[in-house]
Design a protein around this motif. Sequence first.
Motif, PDB file in Angstrom:
ATOM      1  N   LYS A  83       0.851  -1.197   0.000  1.00 28.73           N
ATOM      2  CA  LYS A  83       0.000   0.000   0.000  1.00 28.73           C
ATOM      3  C   LYS A  83       0.879   1.237   0.000  1.00 28.73           C
ATOM      4  O   LYS A  83       1.760   1.402   0.836  1.00 28.73           O
ATOM      5  N   THR A  84       0.648   2.079  -0.992  1.00 25.63           N
ATOM      6  CA  THR A  84       1.386   3.328  -1.087  1.00 25.63           C
ATOM      7  C   THR A  84       0.552   4.450  -0.478  1.00 25.63           C
ATOM      8  O   THR A  84      -0.621   4.611  -0.848  1.00 25.63           O
ATOM      9  N   PRO A  85       1.128   5.184   0.440  1.00 23.54           N
ATOM     10  CA  PRO A  85       0.371   6.295   1.044  1.00 23.54           C
ATOM     11  C   PRO A  85      -0.136   7.255  -0.029  1.00 23.54           C
ATOM     12  O   PRO A  85       0.592   7.621  -0.952  1.00 23.54           O
TER      13      PRO A  85
ATOM     14  N   ARG B   9       5.010  -4.827  -6.257  1.00 23.19           N
ATOM     15  CA  ARG B   9       6.438  -4.537  -6.340  1.00 23.19           C
ATOM     16  C   ARG B   9       7.231  -5.845  -6.297  1.00 23.19           C
ATOM     17  O   ARG B   9       6.831  -6.816  -5.661  1.00 23.19           O
ATOM     18  N   GLU B  10       8.355  -5.839  -6.981  1.00 23.00           N
ATOM     19  CA  GLU B  10       9.226  -7.007  -7.042  1.00 23.00           C
ATOM     20  C   GLU B  10      10.161  -6.987  -5.839  1.00 23.00           C
ATOM     21  O   GLU B  10      10.815  -5.980  -5.563  1.00 23.00           O
TER      22      GLU B  10
END
Length: 210
Positions: free
Chosen positions: A26-28, A36-37
Amino acid sequence: MDDTNLITIGCRHAPGIRLRVSEWFKTPGLDEPQLREIAIYDLAGSGQHNGEPGNGSLPGYTKIPAEHWEKWKALNGHSDLYASGTLFEAKGGEDAPEAPQLTAEEEREKANAEAQRLAEKQAQLAADAAARAAEEAQAEADRAAKAAAEQQATAGQGGGDGDEPAPDAELDKLSDDELRAYLRDRGVVVDRRWGRKTLIVEAEKLKAAA
């Protein structure tokens, strides 16, 4: 890696497989989670048990962290690689080597090295093709030069009549009938098919022998 957290993965794909492990995060500020790898592993292929080439009939075995295998299955468990058994969790293969986890920089270096190898191979193929084309062009030029020389030699031989000495002036003044009479008077049996040139040649022989 901690051996207690490693599992053995079998791979039946001949050249091996590069396993990419990803996870959702989760990106803010964003409502949707992003993928994402987090790890990359090069798995040994079939016939490469312990990293040594084999006959292609045995799967290759490689150890990776169990957590990463579970993360990969969570996203790829429906894929043909897993469903077909190309990749599987092996019960044996305890002596399989650990798969080194590649960093992003190592992956770029490996990709660049492969690209360089392919470029060098293409350059060599192009150079070989150019060399063959040059050899063929030279061979064609040699054949053309030889043909021209042979044609010139043949033409030179065909034009030899122009280099013959001029006929005897006195005999050349005689008509064909007079030349025949000249020869008969000296005991020569004259062939009626003889042309003027032959008549003069025969007459010159008699004159030279007199």
